[in-house]
Motif scaffolding. Structure first.
Motif, PDB file in Angstrom:
ATOM      1  N   GLY A 176      46.127   0.865  85.313  1.00  0.00           N
ATOM      2  CA  GLY A 176      47.346   0.141  85.625  1.00  0.00           C
ATOM      3  C   GLY A 176      47.549  -1.099  84.775  1.00  0.00           C
ATOM      4  O   GLY A 176      46.703  -1.464  83.949  1.00  0.00           O
ATOM      5  N   PRO A 177      48.662  -1.802  84.981  1.00  0.00           N
ATOM      6  CA  PRO A 177      49.042  -2.905  84.103  1.00  0.00           C
ATOM      7  C   PRO A 177      48.280  -4.209  84.322  1.00  0.00           C
ATOM      8  O   PRO A 177      48.297  -5.084  83.448  1.00  0.00           O
ATOM      9  CB  PRO A 177      50.525  -3.100  84.423  1.00  0.00           C
ATOM     10  CG  PRO A 177      50.659  -2.640  85.848  1.00  0.00           C
ATOM     11  CD  PRO A 177      49.697  -1.505  85.989  1.00  0.00           C
ATOM     12  N   ASP A 178      47.631  -4.364  85.475  1.00  0.00           N
ATOM     13  CA  ASP A 178      46.996  -5.648  85.803  1.00  0.00           C
ATOM     14  C   ASP A 178      45.509  -5.693  85.458  1.00  0.00           C
ATOM     15  O   ASP A 178      44.811  -6.644  85.825  1.00  0.00           O
ATOM     16  CB  ASP A 178      47.170  -5.951  87.297  1.00  0.00           C
ATOM     17  CG  ASP A 178      48.634  -6.098  87.675  1.00  0.00           C
ATOM     18  OD1 ASP A 178      49.408  -6.572  86.815  1.00  0.00           O
ATOM     19  OD2 ASP A 178      48.995  -5.727  88.793  1.00  0.00           O
ATOM     20  N   PHE A 179      45.020  -4.713  84.765  1.00  0.00           N
ATOM     21  CA  PHE A 179      43.617  -4.622  84.354  1.00  0.00           C
ATOM     22  C   PHE A 179      43.571  -4.805  82.840  1.00  0.00           C
ATOM     23  O   PHE A 179      44.375  -4.217  82.113  1.00  0.00           O
ATOM     24  CB  PHE A 179      43.070  -3.250  84.753  1.00  0.00           C
ATOM     25  CG  PHE A 179      41.594  -3.062  84.536  1.00  0.00           C
ATOM     26  CD1 PHE A 179      40.701  -3.271  85.572  1.00  0.00           C
ATOM     27  CD2 PHE A 179      41.105  -2.649  83.304  1.00  0.00           C
ATOM     28  CE1 PHE A 179      39.338  -3.084  85.383  1.00  0.00           C
ATOM     29  CE2 PHE A 179      39.753  -2.448  83.108  1.00  0.00           C
ATOM     30  CZ  PHE A 179      38.866  -2.668  84.145  1.00  0.00           C
ATOM     31  N   ASP A 180      42.646  -5.647  82.356  1.00  0.00           N
ATOM     32  CA  ASP A 180      42.573  -5.934  80.922  1.00  0.00           C
ATOM     33  C   ASP A 180      41.600  -5.000  80.209  1.00  0.00           C
ATOM     34  O   ASP A 180      40.481  -4.769  80.684  1.00  0.00           O
ATOM     35  CB  ASP A 180      42.158  -7.386  80.684  1.00  0.00           C
ATOM     36  CG  ASP A 180      43.297  -8.350  80.953  1.00  0.00           C
ATOM     37  OD1 ASP A 180      44.429  -8.041  80.528  1.00  0.00           O
ATOM     38  OD2 ASP A 180      43.073  -9.390  81.595  1.00  0.00           O
ATOM     39  N   ILE A 181      42.048  -4.475  79.076  1.00  0.00           N
ATOM     40  CA  ILE A 181      41.246  -3.572  78.245  1.00  0.00           C
ATOM     41  C   ILE A 181      40.897  -4.295  76.952  1.00  0.00           C
ATOM     42  O   ILE A 181      41.781  -4.659  76.171  1.00  0.00           O
ATOM     43  CB  ILE A 181      42.024  -2.281  77.927  1.00  0.00           C
ATOM     44  CG1 ILE A 181      42.444  -1.568  79.218  1.00  0.00           C
ATOM     45  CG2 ILE A 181      41.198  -1.363  77.046  1.00  0.00           C
ATOM     46  CD1 ILE A 181      43.407  -0.414  78.980  1.00  0.00           C
ATOM     47  N   CYS A 182      39.612  -4.516  76.728  1.00  0.00           N
ATOM     48  CA  CYS A 182      39.128  -5.163  75.512  1.00  0.00           C
ATOM     49  C   CYS A 182      38.598  -4.082  74.574  1.00  0.00           C
ATOM     50  O   CYS A 182      37.861  -3.198  75.010  1.00  0.00           O
ATOM     51  CB  CYS A 182      38.019  -6.151  75.840  1.00  0.00           C
ATOM     52  SG  CYS A 182      38.428  -7.329  77.159  1.00  0.00           S
ATOM     53  N   LEU A 183      38.956  -4.167  73.311  1.00  0.00           N
ATOM     54  CA  LEU A 183      38.569  -3.153  72.334  1.00  0.00           C
ATOM     55  C   LEU A 183      37.639  -3.750  71.290  1.00  0.00           C
ATOM     56  O   LEU A 183      37.982  -4.748  70.643  1.00  0.00           O
ATOM     57  CB  LEU A 183      39.805  -2.568  71.649  1.00  0.00           C
ATOM     58  CG  LEU A 183      40.831  -1.913  72.576  1.00  0.00           C
ATOM     59  CD1 LEU A 183      42.009  -1.405  71.760  1.00  0.00           C
ATOM     60  CD2 LEU A 183      40.196  -0.781  73.380  1.00  0.00           C
ATOM     61  N   ASP A 184      36.463  -3.144  71.108  1.00  0.00           N
ATOM     62  CA  ASP A 184      35.485  -3.585  70.124  1.00  0.00           C
ATOM     63  C   ASP A 184      35.381  -2.516  69.046  1.00  0.00           C
ATOM     64  O   ASP A 184      34.956  -1.393  69.314  1.00  0.00           O
ATOM     65  CB  ASP A 184      34.128  -3.795  70.807  1.00  0.00           C
ATOM     66  CG  ASP A 184      33.102  -4.430  69.879  1.00  0.00           C
ATOM     67  OD1 ASP A 184      33.399  -4.584  68.677  1.00  0.00           O
ATOM     68  OD2 ASP A 184      32.010  -4.771  70.367  1.00  0.00           O
ATOM     69  N   ILE A 185      35.740  -2.863  67.808  1.00  0.00           N
ATOM     70  CA  ILE A 185      35.751  -1.882  66.721  1.00  0.00           C
ATOM     71  C   ILE A 185      34.493  -2.010  65.861  1.00  0.00           C
ATOM     72  O   ILE A 185      34.261  -1.215  64.953  1.00  0.00           O
ATOM     73  CB  ILE A 185      37.033  -2.042  65.872  1.00  0.00           C
ATOM     74  CG1 ILE A 185      38.258  -2.198  66.786  1.00  0.00           C
ATOM     75  CG2 ILE A 185      37.232  -0.852  64.952  1.00  0.00           C
ATOM     76  CD1 ILE A 185      38.461  -1.068  67.782  1.00  0.00           C
ATOM     77  N   HIS A 186      33.667  -3.022  66.111  1.00  0.00           N
ATOM     78  CA  HIS A 186      32.375  -3.198  65.449  1.00  0.00           C
ATOM     79  C   HIS A 186      32.478  -3.339  63.933  1.00  0.00           C
ATOM     80  O   HIS A 186      31.528  -3.048  63.207  1.00  0.00           O
ATOM     81  CB  HIS A 186      31.423  -2.042  65.806  1.00  0.00           C
ATOM     82  CG  HIS A 186      31.012  -2.043  67.242  1.00  0.00           C
ATOM     83  ND1 HIS A 186      31.546  -1.172  68.175  1.00  0.00           N
ATOM     84  CD2 HIS A 186      30.118  -2.812  67.905  1.00  0.00           C
ATOM     85  CE1 HIS A 186      30.998  -1.416  69.356  1.00  0.00           C
ATOM     86  NE2 HIS A 186      30.135  -2.399  69.233  1.00  0.00           N
ATOM     87  N   GLY A 187      33.634  -3.777  63.438  1.00  0.00           N
ATOM     88  CA  GLY A 187      33.785  -4.025  62.013  1.00  0.00           C
ATOM     89  C   GLY A 187      33.825  -2.782  61.157  1.00  0.00           C
ATOM     90  O   GLY A 187      33.640  -2.869  59.936  1.00  0.00           O
ATOM     91  N   ASN A 188      34.088  -1.623  61.742  1.00  0.00           N
ATOM     92  CA  ASN A 188      33.894  -0.365  61.029  1.00  0.00           C
ATOM     93  C   ASN A 188      35.090   0.129  60.228  1.00  0.00           C
ATOM     94  O   ASN A 188      34.927   0.975  59.344  1.00  0.00           O
ATOM     95  CB  ASN A 188      33.479   0.734  62.023  1.00  0.00           C
ATOM     96  CG  ASN A 188      32.017   0.629  62.395  1.00  0.00           C
ATOM     97  OD1 ASN A 188      31.181   0.390  61.544  1.00  0.00           O
ATOM     98  ND2 ASN A 188      31.721   0.790  63.674  1.00  0.00           N
TER      99      ASN A 188
END
Length: 386
Positions: free
Chosen positions: A199-211
């Protein structure tokens, strides 16, 4: 209060998340019976044993017999008198960070106050955490969505994962600089599925590890932006300020990074050029509590937030917790509540076991508020100095 002895444990858990897992734990003892705990930030990957031996050498040459309360003078000595301190890197600064955090622990215990009190006092009643380490065998987008929904039901309001680091069957692999289009679109679908689930009230953090290469970081960053990621961490090489700045200009997601930067001097160009929105120093690598607070102050000048990188053992977590409680521009703390290897037993009462509903209250015990578990650490090889 003189430093009399240092003990370093190499806690080796073998391979997990496709890399070696081996927190290195430090105890500094004094002639007044007060001791402090630290941890080298190289708890995963390769190189921690080099940092362990660097730590032992620093102890022999720069610590034994010196005043444990002189934290600033000790940091300056390790920076200036080691020759290589002027050129920060993970091995030396992993050792320096462990020393610095242990000395803060000693000082807090000696004065009978939590370390956050020594750093200027508490800025927050509790701190927000995001869950990491939940995405094993992520595979299909539906699998990622199902697991993320379980995290939300546990009370967390944010989580982090790398949507690019596994194929459709959940087999771990780092992507190439130019990622195949099918693989890139699979990553976008995973983020879309997670967003639809939580849902919209939950935060999604994305880690790309510099790749990713700069072009792909921009292409897929634009595709990810409609799903409102909380941040886009290390989309390109973590030391390439030009590439990071370009991605920041071209992608409408806050850019995060810093776990592979050491001291305020390496953060400086990223801050001054606004190449990052959220700074992520690792308290076990950047130079310890002393240096993290300076990095945070530098970021505050430019109205930037700080989210300490925290991906090791419970001693590092304790140090990060105390720093963020005294940090005005803190935004959220990385949290690993699902380690299966027993590392929480390194200390007697790990903060990881005290968090509730995605938050952690302010510690009240003196120092870092932890005590090393000697019975548990006795299973692992150690080096003693002094």
């Amino acid at each position: 209060m003189k430093i009399t002895k240092l003990t370093i444990w190499d806690v080796d858990y073998g391979t997990s998340f496709n890399v070696n897992q081996h927190p290195a734990i430090l105890r500094i003892e004094t002639d007044q019976g007060i001791h402090g705990a630290g941890e080298i930030g190289l708890a995963y990957g390769d190189g921690n044993r080099g940092a362990i031996h660097a730590l032992a050498q620093l102890a022999e040459r720069h610590l034994l017999g010196r005043d444990a309360r002189a934290i600033g003078a000790t940091w300056d000595r390790l920076y200036r008198d080691t020759f290589w301190g002027f050129s920060p890197g993970p091995l030396l600064y992993g050792a320096i960070s462990a020393i610095d955090n242990a000395l803060w622990d000693i000082k807090g215990k000696a004065l009978g106050v939590p370390v956050w009190q020594l750093l200027g006092g508490r800025m927050h009643d509790s701190v927000r955490l995001y869950a990491n380490g939940w995405f094993r065998n992520m595979g299909a987008p539906e699998a990622a969505a199902e697991r993320a929904l379980a995290i939300r039901e546990e009370g967390y309001t944010a989580c982090k994962f790398d949507p690019f680091e596994a194929d459709r069957d959940g087999v771990f692999m780092w992507p190439k600089r130019h990622i195949p289009r099918e693989w890139g679109l699979l990553a976008v679908d995973r983020v879309r599925a997670v967003r639809e689930a939580v849902g919209p009230d939950f935060d999604i953090c994305l880690d790309i590890h510099g790749n990713l290469g700069t072009t792909d970081a921009i292409i897929y960053g634009r595709m990810l932006a409609p799903h409102r990621p909380f941040f886009y961490e290390e989309p390109v090489d973590p030391n390439n300020v030009d590439s990071m700045e370009k991605v920041s200009r071209e992608v409408e997601i806050p850019i995060a990074g810093g776990e592979r930067l050491y001291t305020r001097y390496q953060f400086r160009p990223f801050v001054e050029r606004q190449a990052m929105d959220i700074l992520q120093p690792d308290i076990g690598l950047c130079g310890g509590i002393s240096e993290m607070m300076k990095i945070a102050a530098l970021g505050e000048v430019y109205n930037l937030h700080v989210q300490p990188h925290n991906c090791g053992g419970p001693v590092a977590s304790a140090a990060a917790v105390h720093a963020v409680f005294a940090m005005p521009n803190f935004i959220i703390l990385e949290w690993f509540p699902y380690w299966p290897d027993g590392r929480y037993d390194i200390v007697q009462e790990a903060y990881e076991r005290k968090a509730s509903h995605g938050r952690l209250p302010a510690p009240t015990a003196p120092g870092l508020g932890i005590e090393l578990n000697d019975d548990y650490l006795g299973r692992y090889p150690r080096i003693e100095v002094g």
